[in-house]
Design a protein around this motif. Structure first.
Motif, PDB file in Angstrom:
ATOM      1  N   THR A 347      -2.516  -6.073   8.656  1.00 34.35           N
ATOM      2  CA  THR A 347      -2.242  -6.865   7.465  1.00 34.35           C
ATOM      3  C   THR A 347      -3.272  -7.960   7.349  1.00 34.35           C
ATOM      4  O   THR A 347      -3.358  -8.832   8.209  1.00 34.35           O
ATOM      5  N   ASP A 348      -4.077  -7.889   6.285  1.00 32.26           N
ATOM      6  CA  ASP A 348      -5.103  -8.917   6.051  1.00 32.26           C
ATOM      7  C   ASP A 348      -4.426 -10.182   5.548  1.00 32.26           C
ATOM      8  O   ASP A 348      -3.731 -10.148   4.529  1.00 32.26           O
ATOM      9  N   PRO A 349      -4.582 -11.343   6.232  1.00 27.37           N
ATOM     10  CA  PRO A 349      -3.915 -12.562   5.781  1.00 27.37           C
ATOM     11  C   PRO A 349      -4.407 -13.066   4.440  1.00 27.37           C
ATOM     12  O   PRO A 349      -3.754 -13.875   3.796  1.00 27.37           O
ATOM     13  N   ASP A 350      -5.605 -12.599   3.991  1.00 29.57           N
ATOM     14  CA  ASP A 350      -6.140 -13.061   2.708  1.00 29.57           C
ATOM     15  C   ASP A 350      -5.612 -12.253   1.533  1.00 29.57           C
ATOM     16  O   ASP A 350      -5.898 -12.554   0.384  1.00 29.57           O
ATOM     17  N   LYS A 351      -4.878 -11.192   1.810  1.00 32.78           N
ATOM     18  CA  LYS A 351      -4.388 -10.360   0.721  1.00 32.78           C
ATOM     19  C   LYS A 351      -2.905 -10.618   0.489  1.00 32.78           C
ATOM     20  O   LYS A 351      -2.162 -10.959   1.396  1.00 32.78           O
ATOM     21  N   ILE A 352      -2.468 -10.378  -0.745  1.00 33.89           N
ATOM     22  CA  ILE A 352      -1.066 -10.576  -1.113  1.00 33.89           C
ATOM     23  C   ILE A 352      -0.442  -9.211  -1.330  1.00 33.89           C
ATOM     24  O   ILE A 352      -0.964  -8.393  -2.083  1.00 33.89           O
ATOM     25  N   SER A 353       0.681  -8.930  -0.646  1.00 37.85           N
ATOM     26  CA  SER A 353       1.370  -7.656  -0.828  1.00 37.85           C
ATOM     27  C   SER A 353       2.641  -7.875  -1.633  1.00 37.85           C
ATOM     28  O   SER A 353       3.304  -8.894  -1.488  1.00 37.85           O
ATOM     29  N   LEU A 354       2.994  -6.905  -2.485  1.00 39.42           N
ATOM     30  CA  LEU A 354       4.168  -6.999  -3.336  1.00 39.42           C
ATOM     31  C   LEU A 354       5.085  -5.828  -3.036  1.00 39.42           C
ATOM     32  O   LEU A 354       4.629  -4.710  -2.794  1.00 39.42           O
ATOM     33  N   SER A 355       6.390  -6.076  -3.101  1.00 39.56           N
ATOM     34  CA  SER A 355       7.341  -4.993  -2.965  1.00 39.56           C
ATOM     35  C   SER A 355       7.311  -4.142  -4.230  1.00 39.56           C
ATOM     36  O   SER A 355       6.886  -4.596  -5.290  1.00 39.56           O
ATOM     37  N   LYS A 356       7.782  -2.884  -4.103  1.00 37.30           N
ATOM     38  CA  LYS A 356       7.739  -1.984  -5.256  1.00 37.30           C
ATOM     39  C   LYS A 356       8.564  -2.495  -6.438  1.00 37.30           C
ATOM     40  O   LYS A 356       8.105  -2.464  -7.579  1.00 37.30           O
ATOM     41  N   PRO A 357       9.821  -2.979  -6.228  1.00 36.10           N
ATOM     42  CA  PRO A 357      10.581  -3.493  -7.383  1.00 36.10           C
ATOM     43  C   PRO A 357       9.870  -4.633  -8.091  1.00 36.10           C
ATOM     44  O   PRO A 357       9.825  -4.673  -9.324  1.00 36.10           O
ATOM     45  N   LEU A 358       9.282  -5.556  -7.323  1.00 33.57           N
ATOM     46  CA  LEU A 358       8.575  -6.675  -7.950  1.00 33.57           C
ATOM     47  C   LEU A 358       7.354  -6.184  -8.708  1.00 33.57           C
ATOM     48  O   LEU A 358       7.054  -6.645  -9.818  1.00 33.57           O
ATOM     49  N   PHE A 359       6.635  -5.200  -8.125  1.00 35.24           N
ATOM     50  CA  PHE A 359       5.435  -4.679  -8.793  1.00 35.24           C
ATOM     51  C   PHE A 359       5.801  -4.022 -10.122  1.00 35.24           C
ATOM     52  O   PHE A 359       5.164  -4.265 -11.160  1.00 35.24           O
TER      53      PHE A 359
END
Length: 541
Positions: A347-359
């Protein structure tokens, strides 16, 4: 596991993880369920007084070590606390506990005895990043070896552990290295008690060599003093064995011929970095972790530019992740079929991940905004920018004094003025008649004489000039778009046009050849004049 002795208030000793001449590592637990790793140094400090040299040296090294965590790094273990134990007065540093195997465990059966090229490059990048991070703040690790680098099972990162030597005094460090140091990973100058940035670089090279070849350059056959001296002498004088030949001998029999052949194609830059790291003279190596990491990144980036290499590595990524999950399951003593394990991913700390429902929610919101914008655009009054886009060529301000030198346009302008004057006279006459009917006094209407323009004859169409007693006909658009013309013929079409949503009421000031001459004023005070085709219009009065 019961307590062995008290470390400090609020920190419970859960038993030794491993012990050695440079100190012991214990598993600790803070109040609650926070698990940590505690490094105890073997030399006790009986007084917490700056006058005590041992305590002073320990405090100075701890202060330097704290700088490592001022900026968090995913490849460096976090230092949580430090101090003296309540019983025994041993110096200790408390670090986060990393769940997962170390490199030494990953090279033992049932795992493969060598790393894949992909995993080797990943480790080279992350471990050199850890060294660069430490060296930037002036901290030398001094004890980089296979069991001091762990694979974090939760993040997929390789993490550098155990800064025990970093907080020892020079004398303690020399004694510890001479008696119990990991001699297989030590730089030649460390036999004399020196610890340089280049010493960490040398140990980094030994680790890469071990993962590539399946063994260290100069293995220790037993723990006797003679064997240790032989290994150290080899570091100082013996040539480094060919890592590719050793790698070929350690290719697992379970690998297919295609994979075995592919895994023997080691990038040239990897071999060059290992060779430079293992130079006998410290001046010939990379001078610190920063320079080393730059070389790794440069080689890795150039490698990615080779499309063939990139395709092969990306195709192997999923398979190697699955193999690594299997290794972890075996180490934890579980059957692979009992419990599915989620893939381990970095997991790159500079990237933002989103859950599928939120996306998907954000995606629906975006489509809604686009639909609303389109609806507003086609159902609202035209703004200034939109009006300008409709009349890109000849829209001018009403108060403009610029005269066009074209004779035909001059004639149209003169015609506009005369017809406008006639219409105004008719409207004033009608207003006077209505005022007379209601017996209300009416102010006299004074019509100013039309100023002379010039003595040149002006071609004014007279055939269809409206009489003062009748109103000119009015039209509106019957098509989506109607273009203006400079004269009443098709060949004079201009770029300016009207669209149906203008709801324009157009007064025919002249009628000729199936065209009418109009003057259109928009809501911004701009005027467009010209001829429109009658077949594009519908008469409304």
């Amino acid at each position: 596991m019961g307590k062995v002795f008290t470390i400090t208030e609020g920190l419970e000793n859960m038993g030794a993880i491993r012990t050695g001449g440079q100190g012991s590592v214990y598993k600790g637990r803070r109040l609650g369920e926070i698990i940590s790793a505690v490094k105890l140094l073997p030399t006790p400090i009986h007084t917490e007084d700056k006058k005590d040299k041992n305590y002073r040296d320990f405090s100075n090294e701890v202060e330097k070590l704290k700088k490592v965590n001022e900026v968090p790094n995913p490849n460096v273990v976090k230092i949580l606390s430090s101090g003296l134990t309540e019983s025994g007065s041993f110096p200790f540093i408390e670090m986060e506990f990393i769940e997962g195997p170390d490199l030494e465990e990953l090279l033992k059966a049932p795992n493969d005895p060598i790393f894949s090229i992909h995993e080797l490059v990943k480790l080279a990048n992350q471990l050199s990043n850890a060294l660069a991070h430490c060296h930037k703040v002036g901290v030398k690790h001094g004890d980089i070896k296979s069991n001091n680098v762990k694979f974090n099972a939760f993040t997929g990162n390789y993490v550098l552990l155990d800064f025990g030597l970093a907080i020892m005094s020079d004398e303690e460090r020399r004694t510890s290295l001479r008696r119990a140091g990991a001699i297989e990973f030590m730089a030649p100058e460390q036999s004399e008690g020196q610890m340089l940035f280049e010493s960490d670089v040398y140990s980094f090279g030994v680790i890469l060599y071990e993962l590539l070849a399946g063994r260290v350059p100069f293995p220790l056959n037993d723990k006797g003093e003679t064997a240790r001296n032989k290994v150290m002498l080899s570091h100082m004088e013996a040539p480094v064995p060919d890592p590719l030949e050793l790698r070929r001998r350690h290719i697992p029999k379970t690998w297919s011929p295609e994979k075995a052949e592919s895994e023997m194609r080691v990038p040239v830059w990897v071999l060059a970095i290992i060779k430079r790291c293992l130079e006998k003279e410290s001046e010939s190596r990379f001078k610190n972790g920063v320079e080393l990491h730059e070389a790794v990144v440069k080689g890795f980036t150039a490698d990615l530019g080779n499309s063939e290499v990139a395709v092969k590595r990306s195709s192997q990524l999923e398979k190697e992740n699955n193999e690594l999950r299997d290794r972890l399951l075996i180490l934890e003593g579980r059957e692979i079929s009992q419990e599915p394990v989620a893939p381990v991913a970095y997991t790159d700390p500079d990237k933002i991940s989103l859950s599928k429902p939120l996306f998907y929610g954000l995606l629906l919101l975006l489509f809604g905004l686009i639909a609303y914008t389109a609806y507003s655009f086609y159902n609202s009054e035209p703004t200034e920018d939109r009006v300008k886009s409709i009349y890109p060529v000849d829209s001018v301000s009403v108060d403009s004094t610029e005269l066009n030198s074209d004779p035909e346009i001059k004639a149209n302008d003169d015609l506009d003025k005369r017809i406008r004057s006639s219409i105004d006279s008719v409207e004033r006459a009608e207003a006077k008649k209505q005022d007379t009917t209601t017996n209300e006094p009416v102010e006299p209407v004074v019509t100013e004489p039309e100023p002379e323009q010039n003595n040149e004859p002006v071609p004014v169409p007279t055939e269809n000039e409206p009489e003062p007693s009748q109103r000119p006909p009015k039209y509106t658009l019957s098509v989506t778009k109607a273009y203006f013309h400079d004269s009443p013929n098709e060949s004079s079409r201009r770029e300016a046009f009207l669209v149906k949503w203008n709801n324009a009421e157009l007064t025919a000031l002249d009628d000729k050849n199936g065209f009418i001459y109009v003057v259109f004023f928009n809501i911004q005070g701009q005027v467009t004049k010209g001829w429109l085709r009658k077949r594009d219009l519908r008469r409304i009065s």
